[in-house]
Write a protein that holds these residues in place. Structure first.
Motif, short mmCIF file in Angstrom:
data_model
loop_
_atom_site.label_atom_id
_atom_site.label_comp_id
_atom_site.label_asym_id
_atom_site.label_seq_id
_atom_site.Cartn_x
_atom_site.Cartn_y
_atom_site.Cartn_z
N THR A 66 66.28 4.25 87.46
CA THR A 66 65.40 3.09 87.20
C THR A 66 64.09 3.16 87.98
OG1 THR A 66 66.83 2.01 88.81
CG2 THR A 66 67.08 1.35 86.54
N TYR A 202 64.66 -3.25 84.99
CA TYR A 202 65.70 -4.20 84.60
C TYR A 202 66.21 -4.06 83.17
CZ TYR A 202 64.22 -6.54 88.86
OH TYR A 202 63.91 -6.83 90.16
N GLU A 203 65.47 -3.37 82.32
CA GLU A 203 65.87 -3.33 80.91
C GLU A 203 66.01 -1.88 80.46
OE1 GLU A 203 65.07 -6.40 78.62
OE2 GLU A 203 64.61 -7.72 80.30
N ASN A 204 66.68 -1.13 81.28
CA ASN A 204 66.73 0.30 81.07
C ASN A 204 68.12 0.82 81.42
OD1 ASN A 204 65.55 2.77 80.54
ND2 ASN A 204 64.74 3.04 82.60
N ASN A 205 69.15 -0.04 81.19
CA ASN A 205 70.49 0.31 81.62
C ASN A 205 71.10 1.41 80.76
OD1 ASN A 205 70.99 -1.61 83.74
ND2 ASN A 205 70.96 -3.19 82.16
N LYS A 209 76.77 2.00 82.11
CA LYS A 209 76.76 0.94 83.11
C LYS A 209 77.25 -0.38 82.49
CE LYS A 209 73.87 -1.54 86.38
NZ LYS A 209 72.77 -1.48 87.32
N ILE A 210 76.85 -0.66 81.28
CA ILE A 210 77.27 -1.89 80.61
C ILE A 210 78.76 -1.84 80.28
CG2 ILE A 210 76.86 -3.39 78.59
CD1 ILE A 210 74.56 -3.28 80.69
N LEU A 213 80.44 -2.57 83.49
CA LEU A 213 80.34 -4.01 83.79
C LEU A 213 81.43 -4.78 83.07
CD1 LEU A 213 78.83 -6.48 84.96
CD2 LEU A 213 77.33 -6.41 82.96
N CYS A 243 80.75 6.83 85.33
CA CYS A 243 79.75 6.19 86.20
C CYS A 243 79.95 6.62 87.64
CB CYS A 243 79.88 4.68 86.13
SG CYS A 243 79.17 3.96 84.65
N MET A 247 76.16 2.94 90.21
CA MET A 247 75.96 2.21 88.95
C MET A 247 76.42 0.76 89.05
SD MET A 247 75.08 4.03 86.00
CE MET A 247 75.29 5.61 85.24
N THR A 248 77.17 0.42 90.10
CA THR A 248 77.65 -0.97 90.22
C THR A 248 76.59 -1.87 90.85
OG1 THR A 248 78.59 -0.57 92.41
CG2 THR A 248 80.03 -0.18 90.52
#
Ligand SMILES: [Mn+2]
Length: 333
Positions: A66, A202-205, A209-210, A213, A243, A247-248
């Protein structure tokens, strides 16, 4: 114009003198770099380059994807020969041990200086430019840049903006001071593209990672009084989602965001019964004291340490410590 500049006046001229008198400089920050560590070490590197110094920027860990859009991020090194330098500048780091376990801090025979905003100034160095009330290390570096008569360029502004937005939680934390806003305004005046910076951060996950989550949120545990929330990531969960532990980052904020939660904790499994333990708190509850009592450190509202035990044991132990500290805080008022 800047409220906190007076606080730095004592050591700022000395820092300028040390930097002017050096030629080969190593810049380092704390390991597992967040936006402030990455942004402030890269900004410091660019400022030194503008002064004609030979600069190497070091981090023990890779710069997270990021932040790779920042200038110089791809040139950060992970090994170091202390004899090559006549100055070591450590930024956003309250203790030399946090640069990374194998960092040969004591092998640097040159001047070693710290630029930091963690709760206490680090003593074992030649000079400390320290302000615990600065929103980010990047804020102090902005003042240092001006004192060095270095012109604010777009790449420096992008790095410093990254420092400030990440350490203030996008201007949400109580560290969002008038100075943080005034400095941000100066950074914007260079013409930096805020949306480009924010979408990179912030908008590049990565999709992994999702997916992680989604698993992590299922581990949610709440204390009976609803004031402590815990999430965890086991090695199996990391493996299943391809991950790394890094990544957390940020997941702990989901636990703190729950209505009524005052302290959130996040456990990342490092070995079978060895965990990284992160804390976040709301308002006045100081988690850095709890983390330091367990051998770690940090800020009032964000701190971390490592700890041994099973998840249940650690949760139980930490719940007890946090509840005791909450009782004492209430008794003191
Ligand atoms: Mn910081």
């Amino acid at each position: 114009m800047f409220d906190r500049l007076a606080h730095l006046q004592k050591n700022l001229p000395k820092m300028v003198e040390i930097i002017r008198g050096s030629q080969n400089v190593l810049v380092a920050a704390h390991c597992r770099p967040d936006g402030d560590a990455a942004g402030s070490e890269l900004a410091m590197g660019l400022i030194l380059k503008a002064l004609g110094k030979n600069v190497t920027v070091y981090n023990f860990d890779p710069i997270p994807e990021t932040f790779l859009f920042l200038q110089g991020a791809n040139d950060v090194v992970h090994t170091v020969s202390p004899q090559d330098y006549d100055l070591l500048i450590v930024v956003d780091c309250g203790d030399a041990s946090l640069i990374g376990k194998k960092f040969p801090y004591n092998d640097f025979k040159c001047k070693r200086v710290f630029i930091d905003h963690h709760s206490m100034p680090y003593e074992n160095c030649d000079l400390n430019l320290h302000d615990a009330q600065a929103s980010a290390a990047g804020e102090i570096i902005f003042h240092l840049m001006n004192a060095l008569d270095v012109k604010l360029t777009i790449p420096i502004a992008e790095a410093l903006y990254t420092s400030i937005i990440t350490d203030t939680g996008s201007y949400r934390y109580s560290s969002t001071t008038p100075d943080a806003m005034k400095i941000s305004a100066c950074l914007l005046e260079t013409g930096i593209d805020v949306w480009n910076i924010c979408s990179n951060i912030y908008e590049n996950n990565p999709v992994e990672k999702i997916r992680l989550l989604a698993l992590v949120l299922q581990s949610l545990w709440l204390s009976n009084d609803g004031k402590i929330a815990c999430l965890h990531a086991t090695r199996d969960m990391l493996r299943a989602c391809h991950c790394s532990g890094a990544m957390t980052d940020g997941f702990i904020n989901y636990a703190r965001s729950i209505h009524g939660v005052e302290v959130s904790i996040f456990l990342t499994q490092l070995e079978d019964t060895h965990f990284r333990l992160s804390f976040r708190s709301r308002g006045n509850f100081d988690v850095s004291r709890i983390a330091s009592s367990l051998g770690g450190g940090g800020h009032k509202n964000a701190a971390a340490c490592t700890i041994d035990g099973t998840i249940e044991e650690i949760r139980h132990r930490v719940e007890e410590i946090v509840h005791n500290a909450m009782d004492n805080t209430c008794a003191a008022h």
